[in-house]
Design an enzyme around this catalytic site. Structure first.
Site, PDB file in Angstrom:
ATOM      1  N   PRO A  16      11.783   3.856   3.418  1.00  0.00           N
ATOM      2  CA  PRO A  16      11.471   4.333   2.066  1.00  0.00           C
ATOM      3  C   PRO A  16      10.921   5.756   2.130  1.00  0.00           C
ATOM      4  O   PRO A  16       9.935   6.013   2.827  1.00  0.00           O
ATOM      5  CB  PRO A  16      10.405   3.338   1.587  1.00  0.00           C
ATOM      6  N   ALA A  18       9.891   8.928  -0.475  1.00  0.00           N
ATOM      7  CA  ALA A  18       9.729   9.375  -1.856  1.00  0.00           C
ATOM      8  C   ALA A  18      10.599  10.594  -2.118  1.00  0.00           C
ATOM      9  O   ALA A  18      10.611  11.548  -1.341  1.00  0.00           O
ATOM     10  CB  ALA A  18       8.266   9.711  -2.129  1.00  0.00           C
ATOM     11  N   GLN A  70       9.052  -1.059  -2.388  1.00  0.00           N
ATOM     12  CA  GLN A  70       7.759  -0.723  -1.790  1.00  0.00           C
ATOM     13  C   GLN A  70       6.747  -0.344  -2.863  1.00  0.00           C
ATOM     14  O   GLN A  70       7.051   0.411  -3.782  1.00  0.00           O
ATOM     15  CB  GLN A  70       7.898   0.427  -0.801  1.00  0.00           C
ATOM     16  N   CYS A 100       2.225   5.939   4.635  1.00  0.00           N
ATOM     17  CA  CYS A 100       2.435   7.295   4.137  1.00  0.00           C
ATOM     18  C   CYS A 100       1.250   8.183   4.520  1.00  0.00           C
ATOM     19  O   CYS A 100       0.099   7.854   4.215  1.00  0.00           O
ATOM     20  CB  CYS A 100       2.613   7.287   2.629  1.00  0.00           C
ATOM     21  N   LYS A 139       4.432  -1.760   5.950  1.00  0.00           N
ATOM     22  CA  LYS A 139       4.735  -0.597   6.797  1.00  0.00           C
ATOM     23  C   LYS A 139       3.435   0.124   7.116  1.00  0.00           C
ATOM     24  O   LYS A 139       2.644   0.427   6.224  1.00  0.00           O
ATOM     25  CB  LYS A 139       5.722   0.360   6.117  1.00  0.00           C
ATOM     26  N   ASN A 200       9.958   2.541  14.141  1.00  0.00           N
ATOM     27  CA  ASN A 200      10.316   3.711  13.352  1.00  0.00           C
ATOM     28  C   ASN A 200       9.734   4.960  14.013  1.00  0.00           C
ATOM     29  O   ASN A 200       8.643   4.912  14.559  1.00  0.00           O
ATOM     30  CB  ASN A 200       9.774   3.534  11.927  1.00  0.00           C
ATOM     31  N   GLY A 224      14.566   7.221   8.990  1.00  0.00           N
ATOM     32  CA  GLY A 224      14.146   7.978   7.817  1.00  0.00           C
ATOM     33  C   GLY A 224      14.778   9.343   7.770  1.00  0.00           C
ATOM     34  O   GLY A 224      15.935   9.503   7.370  1.00  0.00           O
TER      35      GLY A 224
END
Length: 329
Positions: A16, A18, A70, A100, A139, A200, A224
């Site tokens: 995910p 943004a 999310q 994040c 996450k 990740n 990503g």
């Protein structure tokens, strides 16, 4: 890999991001071989749900695959409410953002800032899991800073609280996206829990994907930034994992057709004004390795109409070739 009742047909997830993983981008990555795409972060603040941005982030019309949404926030009750709301809107999996590193998210004590407060992590996770009947995933990063890598502790809290799968970015919040991702913490997390773990960070090639899976023991990988301007990386990795060989590159004509389709989909999804603006960054990513793309991007970014953008791309493709991108995620 299974998340509750849902089985992924490939151990490849779209991270995910943004402003990036909107419906057009998710659709494209899924077509290129991703097993699941997690949607852009949705704020748990109910006052923001009626904004145009939020409505677009909730738009999954016509998408194939598992619908994972999310959510982000720091208040357990608001997070639980946000989870219920998104399930009512069709979410099949709720993903909680505690990874994040952005300052504007962390200053609200959301995202990876929460890793400093394990008790609050437990409260949020428990509230969300209790609030909905669908699987809840999480996450995280490996910790708050290199001296406080508490990913194993957070993972155990998450599993004990009912989280069904965990994605881990191999950097701390303090590291942002600097330096190299480390996989030792992900490996330790995988050894400490029984739920599926997704690795990740810095997975930029089929060979790196294979290495990370083998080294960490993770059940899947998440891509990503490496997919920005290169959504066909999922095709490459999937083929390598299944066959042990690198597939032939996509024909140039197919790459060009994909870029045209993506830009057109952005125009249709956002409308001409916003679609044109958002298309600029995607085209920049697609062409960033092209020597001729530098001057083109400058001119492309000045265009204000959808038709002008598509015409400019046609002219560029007629005169130039593309080069595959290789970047960290």
């Amino acid at each position: 890999m299974e998340i509750g009742p849902y089985k992924l047909d490939a151990p490849l997830l779209v991270a995910p991001m943004a402003g990036v993983t909107d419906r057009p981008f998710r659709t494209l990555c899924m077509r290129m071989g991703a097993g699941m795409a997690v949607s852009e972060m949705m704020s748990a603040n109910p006052l923001l749900r009626d904004s145009d941005k939020s409505r677009r982030r909730m738009d999954h019309e016509g998408e194939s695959g598992i619908r994972s949404v999310q959510i982000a926030g720091a208040d357990p009750a608001l997070m639980a409410d946000a989870a219920r709301y998104n399930v009512d809107q069709g979410a099949q999996i709720i993903d909680i953002n505690m990874g994040c590193p952005a300052k504007k998210v962390n200053k609200k004590m959301a995202g990876s800032a929460l890793l400093q407060f394990p008790e609050l992590v437990q409260d949020i996770v428990s509230a969300v899991v209790t609030a909905v009947s669908v699987p809840v995933t999480l996450k995280i990063r490996t910790g708050w800073d290199p001296d406080n890598r508490n990913g194993v502790h957070i993972a155990r809290i998450a599993e004990d609280s009912g989280i069904r799968a965990l994605a881990v970015h191999g950097r701390t919040r303090a590291c942002m996206y600097k330096g190299n991702a480390e996989y030792d913490t992900i490996r330790a997390i995988k050894q400490a829990v029984s739920m599926p773990v997704v690795a990740n960070g810095d997975i930029t090639s089929p060979q790196k994907a294979r290495f990370v899976l083998d080294y960490t023991g993770a059940d899947a990988i998440m891509i990503g930034r490496a997919a920005q301007g290169r959504p066909w990386i999922f095709r490459e990795i999937r083929h390598y994992l299944e066959h042990g060989t690198t597939p032939a590159p996509l024909p140039m004509e197919q790459e060009q057709a994909m870029i045209r389709e993506h830009v057109t989909a952005l125009h249709d999804f956002y409308g001409e004004v916003m679609g044109v603006r958002i298309a600029r960054k995607h085209v920049g990513w697609y062409l960033q390795e092209s020597d001729a793309g530098r001057d083109f991007r400058r001119n492309f970014n000045a265009l204000e109409e959808a038709g002008q953008q598509l015409d400019a791309l046609e002219q560029f493709f007629a005169n130039n070739s593309l080069t595959n991108n290789r970047r960290a995620d």
